[in-house]
Write an enzyme that holds these catalytic residues in place. Structure first.
Site, PDB file in Angstrom:
ATOM      1  CB  ALA A  48      -0.909  -0.002   1.238  1.00 35.06           C
ATOM      2  CB  SER A  49       4.183   1.988   1.019  1.00 34.71           C
ATOM      3  OG  SER A  49       5.007   1.122   0.250  1.00 34.71           O
ATOM      4  CG  ASP A 110       8.229 -10.585   4.077  1.00 33.11           C
ATOM      5  OD1 ASP A 110       7.640 -10.268   3.018  1.00 33.11           O
ATOM      6  OD2 ASP A 110       9.020 -11.543   4.148  1.00 33.11           O
ATOM      7  CB  ALA A 111       3.295  -8.522   1.876  1.00 28.27           C
ATOM      8  CE1 TYR A 234       7.087  -5.508 -17.187  1.00 21.00           C
ATOM      9  CE2 TYR A 234       5.121  -6.635 -17.936  1.00 21.00           C
ATOM     10  CZ  TYR A 234       5.810  -5.987 -16.947  1.00 21.00           C
ATOM     11  OH  TYR A 234       5.240  -5.837 -15.709  1.00 21.00           O
ATOM     12  CG  LEU A 272       1.906   4.803 -14.925  1.00 21.45           C
ATOM     13  CD1 LEU A 272       1.050   4.649 -13.674  1.00 21.45           C
ATOM     14  CD2 LEU A 272       1.812   6.233 -15.446  1.00 21.45           C
ATOM     15  CB  VAL A 273       8.095   6.806 -14.056  1.00 20.87           C
ATOM     16  CG1 VAL A 273       9.492   6.803 -13.427  1.00 20.87           C
ATOM     17  CG2 VAL A 273       8.121   7.509 -15.411  1.00 20.87           C
ATOM     18  CB  THR A 274       7.620   1.659 -11.299  1.00 26.20           C
ATOM     19  OG1 THR A 274       8.169   0.705 -12.237  1.00 26.20           O
ATOM     20  CG2 THR A 274       6.145   1.887 -11.628  1.00 26.20           C
TER      21      THR A 274
END
Length: 396
Positions: A48-49, A110-111, A234, A272-274
């Site tokens: 979620a961050s 840790d998820a 990809y 998108l930019v990640t």
């Protein structure tokens, strides 16, 4: 301390708390300025961050008034090192939720671990009862199997054959050829363990067994397909194998949840930019061209715009949820418009180091990369002495 961006290759090792908070607030204001979302009541966001996880949490909370639980990795600052951008983002979100009177909780851990899942289900049972939307948005390079303890590392490589194309160093603007060797079978298997649907399935199993997943609940995970230009590296590459597994997991979850009226979807988003995509050769150059073209055509969206469209036009649309032939929700439709891709394809062979800033939006790409970490944000004094120690309200 005076916090400046420090980069190591395609990684920024510092983050600015004020810049991160400002950007979170901008996303909140965007959602608050839109018509109310007729959406979920209690939402769990795993991962979620940052990125789509953060944007979805903002859309649910400030658009629909939903109570939210965010799961993300802990990160604390020291006197010589900042916390992560995700930590500062989450602190800003929690504070804004608190100020607005929204119920909101953070589970830091840790998820992938059973301990984090157990803490999360206990929190939901105690504070919310059940959740009616579960968003899985975990993007990482490493996963430890919660049962065997084996550590898996993902790779971003082609499959079977080497891949050659051109790429750009977005720090310097240098365009150069690049060849990437294919992934081994072991690397592909590890990538699927990290980025596939295994952990998503484990989360839903955990929630169902604890009795905290509501009837008619929806769950979704984010994915990407992209254009023909990036397919070999990809979608047809090692990460594509993991995305195939993610989609197979969605179909399996859909069958499991259907008896209680639930649904599971893979949501295909736009490029998108990640931080992770910035490390992938070819993709930053494509994204720079994509931004140039979509902005010129008035079609550009960031995470928050995509999240709002996902909630209002897809998940909770009065017209119902529209999916493609594979059952996926597509919010990459504007990226793949013929008018966009035809222009990207026209520009691609023309791009050189000499004309990169003229033909692409590399400057915008670079700025957005640093904004991921709270830098290059309007209205922030980056020369000011800044306290890196930021606490997260409602942390459990």
């Amino acid at each position: 301390m005076i916090i400046k961006p420090r980069t190591r290759g395609f990684i920024c090792t510092t983050a600015h708390p004020v810049g991160c908070a400002r950007q979170v607030q901008e996303q909140i204001e965007y959602i608050k300025g839109k018509p109310t979302v007729q959406g979920p009541r209690n939402v769990l966001v795993i991962g979620a961050s940052t990125g789509y996880g953060l944007a979805s949490r903002i859309a649910a909370a400030f658009g629909a008034g939903a109570a939210t639980v965010g799961v993300y990795r802990p990160s604390t600052a020291t006197d010589t090192r900042t916390a992560s951008a995700g930590w500062y983002n989450s602190a800003a979100f929690e504070q804004s939720a608190l100020d607005t009177g929204l119920r909101s909780y953070s589970v830091c851990g840790d998820a992938f671990s059973k301990e984090t899942k157990d803490r999360t289900t206990r929190l939901i049972k105690r504070e919310l009862g059940q959740v009616d939307l579960v968003i899985y948005s975990v993007a990482t390079a490493r996963r430890t199997d919660p049962v065997s303890g084996e550590v898996y590392n993902s790779v971003l490589k082609p499959v079977k054959h080497p891949y050659t194309n051109k790429t750009v160093n977005f720090h310097t603007g240098e365009v150069s050829p690049v060849t990437i060797d294919p992934a081994t079978e072991s690397e592909i298997e590890s990538t699927v363990h990290v980025m596939g649907g295994e952990d998503w399935q484990l989360w839903i199993d955990s929630l169902r067994e604890a009795g905290v997943l509501a009837d008619h609940a929806m769950t979704l995970a984010f994915s990407y397909i992209g254009p023909e230009l990036t397919q070999e590296i990809y979608r047809k590459g090692s990460i594509g194998q993991a995305k195939d597994h993610l989609e197979a997991t969605a179909r399996q979850l859909n069958e499991q949840l259907a008896a209680q009226g639930g649904r599971a979807y893979v949501v295909v988003s736009k490029g998108l930019v990640t931080q992770s995509s910035s490390a992938l050769p070819v993709v930053p150059l494509y994204t720079s061209l994509l931004y140039k073209v979509m902005k010129a055509q008035g079609l550009h969206e960031g995470c928050i715009e995509q999240a709002y469209r996902l909630f209002t036009e897809c998940l909770y649309s009065p017209k119902g949820t529209s999916v493609d032939e594979e059952g996926r929700i597509r919010i990459d439709d504007w990226e793949l418009k013929p008018s966009v891709q035809t222009e990207v394809d026209r520009l691609w062979p023309l791009i050189t180091t000499e004309n990169i800033y003229e033909l692409s939006d590399l400057a915008g790409y670079r700025k957005e990369f640093f904004q991921l970490f709270g830098f290059e944000t309007d209205g922030v004094n980056y020369e000011a002495d800044t306290n890196p120690h930021v606490s997260v309200p409602n942390q459990f």
